[in-house]
Design a protein around this motif. Structure first.
Motif, short mmCIF file in Angstrom:
data_model
loop_
_atom_site.label_atom_id
_atom_site.label_comp_id
_atom_site.label_asym_id
_atom_site.label_seq_id
_atom_site.Cartn_x
_atom_site.Cartn_y
_atom_site.Cartn_z
N VAL A 1 48.00 45.42 57.37
CA VAL A 1 47.35 46.52 56.65
C VAL A 1 47.93 46.56 55.25
O VAL A 1 49.05 46.09 55.01
N GLY A 2 47.16 47.11 54.32
CA GLY A 2 47.64 47.14 52.95
C GLY A 2 47.07 48.30 52.16
O GLY A 2 46.20 49.04 52.62
N ALA A 3 47.58 48.46 50.94
CA ALA A 3 47.09 49.47 50.00
C ALA A 3 47.31 48.94 48.60
O ALA A 3 48.17 48.08 48.38
N PHE A 4 46.52 49.45 47.64
CA PHE A 4 46.66 48.97 46.27
C PHE A 4 46.60 50.11 45.27
O PHE A 4 46.00 51.17 45.53
N ALA A 5 47.23 49.89 44.13
CA ALA A 5 47.26 50.86 43.03
C ALA A 5 47.13 50.10 41.72
O ALA A 5 47.43 48.91 41.65
N GLY A 6 46.72 50.82 40.67
CA GLY A 6 46.52 50.16 39.38
C GLY A 6 45.04 49.85 39.20
O GLY A 6 44.19 50.72 39.36
N LEU A 7 44.72 48.61 38.89
CA LEU A 7 43.34 48.19 38.76
C LEU A 7 42.63 48.37 40.10
O LEU A 7 43.13 47.93 41.13
N MET A 8 41.46 48.99 40.09
CA MET A 8 40.76 49.30 41.33
C MET A 8 39.69 48.28 41.70
O MET A 8 39.48 47.98 42.88
N GLN A 9 39.03 47.73 40.69
CA GLN A 9 37.96 46.78 40.96
C GLN A 9 37.75 45.89 39.74
O GLN A 9 38.04 46.27 38.61
N PHE A 10 37.25 44.69 39.99
CA PHE A 10 36.96 43.76 38.91
C PHE A 10 36.02 42.67 39.42
O PHE A 10 35.95 42.41 40.63
N SER A 11 35.29 42.07 38.52
CA SER A 11 34.35 40.99 38.85
C SER A 11 33.38 41.38 39.97
O SER A 11 33.05 40.57 40.83
#
Length: 225
Positions: free
Chosen positions: A55-65
């Motif tokens: 499982v994971g999570a992300f922060a900062g840039l949310m979406q690209f390309s």
């Protein structure tokens, strides 16, 4: 801007996040002309990889390309997960693939300086529930390249954690996790504590540097191994 938390015991692992996502601000000569507006309060920054084994999570840039970061991670992980059962090697290949994708973003969409991304992954050393660990991946722009920083936290006699996000939110989440004295190590407790840390981060977060609203907010999300 976000606040994300990963929390593990020897029994289980949890990731949690806030749900606020901002649209783009318009800048001229480095000055904000049109502030960034809250685009969503229900943007889930958690994700599942390798058939639920990570499982994971992300922060900062949310979406690209044209894809969210979670979608990019899932695409990059699909092939790796069928070939690799060692978390360290898996993470190394995943980091290389995400770095390549970030370097390839159209400058008209995201200029290099704003391609910063933090990611937390939680899982067992061999994709089982044994030998739980948190891997922190930070993708940092350096001119036209992306430099990756990796840190790993192993499960121990005490619950272990890692936090990324807006500075004030991160500090409040860390304070909440550090103040915990309960010996509980089961998944329901980890969920409760991680969400409490995210909520503390939301309450303490500063203003988006390119907007007028708090950097963190919205619905809270979680996933467990």
């Amino acid at each position: 801007m976000s606040v994300i938390v990963a929390l593990i015991s020897t029994l289980d692992g949890i990731v949690a996040s806030d749900g606020r996502m901002f649209g783009s601000a318009r800048l001229e000569s480095g000055r904000v002309v049109t502030p960034a507006q809250v685009e969503s309060e229900t943007f889930d920054k958690t994700f599942v990889l390798a058939g639920g084994r990570l499982v994971g999570a992300f922060a900062g840039l949310m979406q690209f390309s044209g894809k969210t970061v979670a979608e990019h991670a899932a695409e990059a992980a699909d092939e790796l997960a069928t070939k690799e059962s060692n978390l360290d090697i898996f993470v190394r290949h995943l980091a290389a693939e995400i770095s390549t994708r970030l370097e390839g973003v159209d400058r008209n969409e995201v200029i290099p300086a704003y391609r910063k991304l933090d990611m937390l992954l939680v899982g067992g050393a061999h994709f089982t529930r044994a030998d739980m660990r948190i891997v922190s991946l930070s993708f940092l722009p350096q001119d036209d390249r992306i430099v990756t920083e990796t840190n790993t936290v192993w499960a121990d006699r005490r619950n272990q954690y890692f936090v990324h996000g807006e500075d004030r939110a991160r500090a409040a989440a860390v304070m909440t996790l550090n103040s915990n004295r309960a010996p509980n190590r089961d998944a329901p407790f980890l969920k409760k504590l991680s969400l409490r840390a995210v909520q503390a981060g939301i309450a303490a977060s500063g203003v988006n540097p390119h907007g007028t609203e708090r950097a963190c907010g919205g619905q809270t999300y979680w996933r467990h191994t």
